[in-house]
Design an enzyme around this catalytic site. Structure first.
Site, PDB file in Angstrom:
ATOM      1  N   ASP A 228       0.839  -1.198   0.000  1.00  0.00           N
ATOM      2  CA  ASP A 228       0.000   0.000   0.000  1.00  0.00           C
ATOM      3  C   ASP A 228       0.879   1.254   0.000  1.00  0.00           C
ATOM      4  OD1 ASP A 228      -2.699   1.144   0.273  1.00  0.00           O
ATOM      5  OD2 ASP A 228      -1.950   1.894   2.193  1.00  0.00           O
ATOM      6  N   GLU A 281      14.564 -15.131   0.980  1.00  0.00           N
ATOM      7  CA  GLU A 281      15.017 -16.180   1.906  1.00  0.00           C
ATOM      8  C   GLU A 281      14.022 -17.341   1.946  1.00  0.00           C
ATOM      9  OE1 GLU A 281      15.619 -14.561   5.803  1.00  0.00           O
ATOM     10  OE2 GLU A 281      16.767 -12.888   4.982  1.00  0.00           O
TER      11      GLU A 281
END
Ligand code: NOJ
Length: 574
Positions: A228, A281
């Site tokens: 956002d 990751e």
């Protein structure tokens, strides 16, 4: 803050795109359905959509043929801005369900072959967030206040705001607080409502907190995040006045962000490059999509460089009117500019912040400024808007890259323009008279009268926004199985898109075509023709019609405001 506990998650499903494109990441060519949760389906009868309601419609979404869902904010929130005011990023608002419901939903989506994109709100919190409450209870200069933008006021007694910045929702962007002794004190910055204080991304505590929030949801199997106000996180710490530019700030639509002290500053890229490292990751091609209202596609391209975010909404396309030269221009600019950084395009026609495209296109001139709430320039012709919206569906689903479908696009919903003032919920309405509620009206699922299956039969409350009676003719149930319906058009097009290696990620080649006709080829063996001219056009001879947005003429020509998909090489017959 409590540490997130890693839970066992089912691996995200593979998509048709991965199969068709030799293992390229799914997000390069995904079709993603935006679930505006409060308006999708109400499971508990309180008039507001929720996780239980969404869960009960996963079959519908899987059958529609989309690859992923983007779910608007579902976190604990006082709902001053429809959930974009987050009080706790690690919990679900009771209006929508529980954290366990969200975890079950993610697993159930994966079982249905749907990935899940959450909506992360990093520019501001709610004024009910623990951090902001602590900031109010702490003195000027404290560590608690340093997480936000607190400043003394100007004027002899600090009675004037620290600068002239304006809220996007009208009024000044600063609110003055009372200090512990009850005296008027510092001011805090909020680029949206006063209930949405802006975070200070210069502060390492903020950076660390959002790392932990991302991990909390990644650990729970979330496949990506819509970011956002991605263009708003970095502010010029000198907080300079906007001067003549201040007026631009409240303009509905996009202000000019070039060289701006709080929009699209280069420092945002450090944040997102760091976020990319966090997401990388995790296994399974986790992704981001930026909501970045920036001036020019070259500025947007910076967000999707190979070490940064994977995708960003292409609002230039959304803002373009239904006119061939403008659409072709945006498509070319997008392919060239995003292609230069190796990023796929991301096409979007509508969302919960702009008037629905069916209504924008219902203006004879193609609806130039209607996306930003400008009034109509002539009569509104919803039948024309629907024809164009159906053609636009085939255009966007055929373009190279990913595509977003806003809930209800597939039903041919229009913008609801007659919501009574006393039913308006959007916080912008009180300050500006503008509203985004018209695109947020609860979906019509079935039946002949409101709530049209949105809420269960024994519901205790009406839908939170009133539904037009005329939606009885376009409920999902009414359209299902009717080959002429918009729902079946979307289902057919998404089915073809899934199975056709020419679609999704890739490139296009424009064909020679008559004026105001967009025609392009994608290999292997696919053509899309969109007729934006006033008269029918002939289709190439010897090609197989896969799907069209409107019946062809008796002579086999493509009507005005219609689109067709063709197989350019007919498969060899036995
Ligand atoms: C963009 C969201 O899409 C919109 O609905 C919200 O009001 C603002 N950001 C503020 O969070």
């Amino acid at each position: 803050m409590e540490e997130s506990s890693a839970v066992e998650v089912e691996p995200a499903p593979g998509t048709g795109h991965e199969r068709a494109h030799g293992g390229a990441p799914w997000w390069r060519g995904a079709s993603i359905y935006q679930v505006y949760l409060r308006s999708f389906a109400d499971g508990n009868g309180d008039g507001v959509g929720d996780i239980a309601g969404l869960r009960s419609h996963l079959e519908y979404l899987a059958a529609l043929g989309v690859d992923a869902l983007w779910i608007n904010p579902w976190y604990r929130s006082p709902m001053a801005d429809g959930g974009y005011d987050v009080a706790d990023y690690r919990d679900i608002d009771p209006l929508f369900g529980t954290l366990a419901d969200a975890e079950d939903l993610i697993a159930a989506c994966h079982e249905h072959g749907l990935r899940v994109i959450a909506d992360i709100v990093p520019n501001h919190t709610s004024d009910q967030h623990e951090w902001f409450k602590a900031a109010l209870a702490s003195p000027p200069g404290s560590r608690e206040r340093a997480r936000f933008w607190f400043r003394p006021g100007r004027g002899a007694h600090g009675e004037l705001p620290p600068n002239d910045w304006r809220s996007r929702f009208g009024g000044q962007a600063w609110t003055r607080v009372k200090e512990a002794d009850g005296s008027p004190g510092e001011w805090y910055l909020h680029l949206f409502t006063p209930e949405q204080p802006d975070l200070n991304w210069e502060n390492p505590e903020v950076v660390a907190e959002f790392d932990a929030i991302l991990r909390f949801w990644l650990d729970r199997g979330i496949d990506g995040f819509r970011i956002d106000v991605a263009h708003g996180l970095a502010k010029d710490p000198a907080l300079p006045d906007l001067g003549a530019r201040a007026d631009d700030s409240e303009k509905f639509g996009r202000p000019d962000t070039l060289g701006h002290p709080h929009w699209d500053r280069d420092a945002v890229h450090d944040i997102f490059q760091h976020w990319r490292r966090v997401a990388d990751e995790y296994p399974g091609d986790r992704m981001f999509v930026a909501e970045a209202w920036v001036t020019g596609l070259d500025r947007l391209a910076l967000y999707v460089r190979s070490n940064e975010l994977q995708t960003a909404f292409n609002f230039e396309f959304l803002m373009a009117p239904w006119r061939a030269p403008e659409l072709r221009g945006v498509i070319d600019d997008t392919m060239r500019t995003l292609g230069a950084v190796g990023a796929p395009a991301t096409w979007v026609l509508s969302n919960h912040d702009v008037p629905r495209h069916l209504t924008r296109y219902a203006a004879a001139d193609g609806g130039g400024g209607r996306w930003r709430g400008e009034p109509l320039t002539g009569p509104e012709d919803l039948a024309l808007g629907l024809r164009r919206a159906r053609a636009a569906a085939l255009l966007t689903l055929a373009l190279p890259g990913g595509v977003y479908i806003y809930q209800g696009d597939e039903l041919g919903l229009w913008e609801v323009e007659d919501i009574p003032a006393d039913r308006m919920q959007d916080p912008t309405f009180a300050n500006t008279g503008r509203t985004r509620d018209g695109s947020r009206v609860p979906l019509p699922w079935s039946g002949d009268a409101p709530p049209f299956g949105f809420s269960p039969a024994d519901a205790t409350a009406e839908p939170w926004l009133p539904q037009p009676a005329a939606w009885r003719d376009i409920t999902a149930a009414r359209q299902q199985g009717d080959p002429t319906s918009t729902l079946e058009l979307y289902r057919m097009a998404l089915r073809i898109r899934h199975g056709n290696p020419a679609l999704g990620d890739g490139t296009l080649v424009w064909d020679d075509a008559p004026a105001d006709v967009l025609s392009f080829t994608r290999e292997p063996g696919f053509r899309c023709v969109v007729n934006l001219s006033a008269a029918p056009v002939a289709l190439p001879v010897g090609e197989e019609l896969l799907v069209a947005s409107a019946p062809l003429t008796a002579d086999g020509e493509l009507e005005s405001d219609a689109a067709a998909w063709l197989a350019t090489k007919l498969p060899a017959r036995e």
